[in-house]
Write a protein that holds these residues in place. Structure first.
Motif, PDB file in Angstrom:
ATOM      1  N   GLY A 130      19.903  -7.392 -47.888  1.00 14.24           N
ATOM      2  CA  GLY A 130      19.053  -8.270 -48.698  1.00 14.24           C
ATOM      3  C   GLY A 130      17.668  -8.511 -48.135  1.00 14.24           C
ATOM      4  N   THR A 131      17.406  -8.022 -46.922  1.00 17.09           N
ATOM      5  CA  THR A 131      16.058  -8.154 -46.360  1.00 17.09           C
ATOM      6  C   THR A 131      15.342  -6.811 -46.345  1.00 17.09           C
ATOM      7  N   GLY A 132      15.962  -5.786 -46.901  1.00 13.79           N
ATOM      8  CA  GLY A 132      15.404  -4.434 -46.824  1.00 13.79           C
ATOM      9  C   GLY A 132      14.323  -4.197 -47.867  1.00 13.79           C
ATOM     10  N   ASP A 133      13.768  -3.011 -47.794  1.00 12.07           N
ATOM     11  CA  ASP A 133      12.656  -2.623 -48.653  1.00 12.07           C
ATOM     12  C   ASP A 133      13.063  -2.593 -50.134  1.00 12.07           C
ATOM     13  N   LEU A 134      14.226  -2.057 -50.407  1.00 10.58           N
ATOM     14  CA  LEU A 134      14.666  -1.950 -51.804  1.00 10.58           C
ATOM     15  C   LEU A 134      14.901  -3.336 -52.410  1.00 10.58           C
ATOM     16  N   ARG A 179      13.499  -6.089 -51.480  1.00 13.66           N
ATOM     17  CA  ARG A 179      12.199  -6.768 -51.561  1.00 13.66           C
ATOM     18  C   ARG A 179      11.384  -6.270 -52.748  1.00 13.66           C
ATOM     19  N   ARG A 180      11.397  -4.958 -52.971  1.00  8.13           N
ATOM     20  CA  ARG A 180      10.509  -4.399 -53.989  1.00  8.13           C
ATOM     21  C   ARG A 180      11.142  -4.350 -55.378  1.00  8.13           C
ATOM     22  N   LYS A 181      12.456  -4.156 -55.423  1.00 12.76           N
ATOM     23  CA  LYS A 181      13.078  -3.917 -56.725  1.00 12.76           C
ATOM     24  C   LYS A 181      14.134  -4.968 -57.118  1.00 12.76           C
ATOM     25  N   ASP A 184      26.925  -8.665 -39.663  1.00 14.99           N
ATOM     26  CA  ASP A 184      26.881  -7.351 -39.038  1.00 14.99           C
ATOM     27  C   ASP A 184      27.923  -6.472 -39.720  1.00 14.99           C
ATOM     28  N   ALA A 185      27.446  -5.454 -40.401  1.00 14.25           N
ATOM     29  CA  ALA A 185      28.369  -4.579 -41.144  1.00 14.25           C
ATOM     30  C   ALA A 185      29.344  -3.882 -40.203  1.00 14.25           C
ATOM     31  N   ARG A 186      28.928  -3.698 -38.966  1.00 12.89           N
ATOM     32  CA  ARG A 186      29.771  -2.947 -38.021  1.00 12.89           C
ATOM     33  C   ARG A 186      30.581  -3.838 -37.102  1.00 12.89           C
TER      34      ARG A 186
END
Ligand code: NAD
Length: 478
Positions: free
Chosen positions: A13-17, A19-21, A89-91
């Protein structure tokens, strides 16, 4: 159309996708009154932050990418109250208990995997382990869905261990575009086109997806993929399916996807004489593909054009020409159906060739044009002229055009509604890779060197030749 109450959890939820879309798209749906009163969006990502910090992040994102509506400050603040954030943390196991406390069980739960595919399996397993998943939750995944058949199968398998196919929504945002859906309306809602939609009346079909941007900034990623993997295997293949498929019996997810799958399975293997690979050379700004990719010996294609055949009753003998590339002369995506010549010209050979063409523009100015032949107005005798019957959605819809949701908004709302029609099914993705893999393997085995092309052009000269050899020509990219 209203949707049910939901919790949408955005991993990444903090990534580029996001943020932009994703987040600006959700905000626009909120402004359109489509978000139920108690619907919530939960960001979950690696960064440590609290709800307030996440709301600040989303405020900036929406202001930058939200479009016109972003200016309404009080509405934006109301929207931000719907947002929550959980560091996760997904991992590992950190954060999952907090997420489990937050997510409600009595509403639609959709988990958007807006992270690299390497984390899909981890997320799926942890959702199950922490009691966040059952057979009602929905999983949204982004491209790239694998880089070949084996990796796509592995991803499908990782998801299938925890979820049924009916819960998985693989996004290809091209399918969310208004015109792409309109393509189905035009084909299957009108009597006019479908009887002509076959090799008896269609000379050929062209699909062009042209971009002006290069790969600077994401060259490292792109260089491992190239136009075939990045664009053809998914977006162009999906467009090809919609244009070529048989009429499904109903506009329902599996009915539509069954027909698309049959198209992919009917594709002939493509001969390397019918493929042109290109790579942009130095432009006026001195940046070649190889500079942008930071790989001076790269053989990756930033352009590809090809001629395909679909071996079935409807399309045998009608070629499909596909082309896509970066740093071309304009940003333009278009599908054109070129009909055959009239069987006999009563106006004489000097009137030349006049062909009906139906062009479906995906961008810019979503819309359709039908070229028809008429008499040139005036006293000059019987001279023929091709004129476009033009339907731009912006003109047709007038002021309402602003409210047409963009692809991401529409697709996310379809997830909440539980409608998979515009999402790729696992077997479709695998079939597309099964067709793509041998093509790539062949040029890798031959060490095929892509043809250089000038930035701002329509691609390498050989791509023109691919058509000229068949006495055809590409539509101009504009
Ligand atoms: P990004 O690198 O900007 O963001 C990645 C996100 O994942 C961040 O929020 C990060 O915190 C989170 N993350 C990474 N590792 C994590 C972990 N171990 N545990 C929890 N969270 C973790 O990436 P992006 O550009 O937003 O892309 C996300 C996905 O969408 C990728 O698969 C990408 O290929 C795909 N995609 C992106 C775009 C785009 O325009 N950016 C377009 C189409 C598809």
């Amino acid at each position: 159309i209203p949707v049910e109450n939901f919790d949408l959890i955005i991993f990444g939820g903090t990534g580029d996708l996001a943020r932009r879309k994703i987040l600006p798209g959700l905000y626009r749906r909120f402004c359109a009154g489509q978000m139920p009163e108690k619907a919530r969006i939960i960001g979950a990502a690696r960064s440590e932050m609290d709800n307030d910090a996440y709301r600040d992040f989303v405020r900036v994102a929406v202001t930058e990418f939200g479009g016109k509506t972003a200016s309404e400050a009080n509405v934006l603040e109301e929207f931000l109250q719907r947002l929550h954030y959980v560091p996760i943390d997904a991992r590992g196991d950190g954060g999952w208990a907090d997420l489990a406390k937050l997510v409600r069980k009595d509403v639609v739960r959709a988990y958007y995997f807006s992270v690299g595919p390497g984390l899909f399996g981890d997320l799926a397993a942890r959702l199950t382990k922490h009691g966040l998943a059952d057979d009602t939750v929905r999983i949204v995944v982004e491209k790239p869905f694998g880089r070949d058949l084996a990796s796509a199968k592995a991803l499908n398998q990782a998801l299938a261990e925890h979820f049924d196919e009916s819960q998985v929504y693989r996004i290809d945002h091209y399918l969310g575009k208004e015109t792409v859906q309109n393509l189905m309306a035009v084909r299957f809602g009108n009597m006019l086109f479908e009887p002509l939609w076959n090799s008896q009346y269609v000379d050929h079909i062209q699909i062009t997806v042209a971009e002006t941007v290069g790969v600077a900034g994401r060259g490292g990623y792109y260089d491992k993929s190239g136009a075939m993997r990045d664009m053809v295997q998914n977006h162009l293949m999906q467009l090809l399916c919609l244009i070529a498929m048989e009429p499904p019996s109903k506009f329902e997810p599996d009915a539509v996807r069954d027909e698309k799958l049959k198209v992919i399975r009917a594709l002939d293997p493509v001969d390397h004489h019918h493929i042109v690979r290109g790579q942009y050379a130095d432009g006026p700004d001195g940046h070649s593909y190889r500079d942008d990719a930071e790989n001076l010996r790269s053989f990756t294609e930033s352009f590809i054009a090809m001629r395909l055949n679909i071996s079935n009753w409807r399309w045998a003998g009608t070629p499909f020409y596909l082309r896509t590339g970066k740093r071309l002369k304009a940003r333009s995506s278009e599908i054109t159906v070129v009909f055959k010549d009239a069987p006999h010209s009563i106006f004489g050979a000097e009137e030349g060739r006049h062909r009906n063409m139906l062009s479906i523009r995906l961008q810019p100015n979503e819309g359709m044009t039908l070229d028809v032949t008429i008499k040139e107005p005036g006293p000059g005798g019987m001279r023929l002229l091709d004129v476009p019957l033009d339907m731009s959605f912006a003109d047709a819809l007038g002021p309402d055009a602003e409210d047409v949701p963009d692809a991401y908004e529409r697709l996310i709302m379809d997830v909440i509604r539980g409608n998979q029609t515009l999402f790729m099914r696992g077997d479709e993705v695998e079939a597309a890779w099964a067709w793509t893999d041998p093509v790539i393997a062949e040029w890798e085995a031959r060490n095929d060197v892509p043809k250089p092309y000038e930035p701002g052009s329509a691609g390498p000269e050989d791509a023109m030749m691919l058509m000229h050899r068949d006495d055809r020509r590409w539509r101009e990219i504009k």
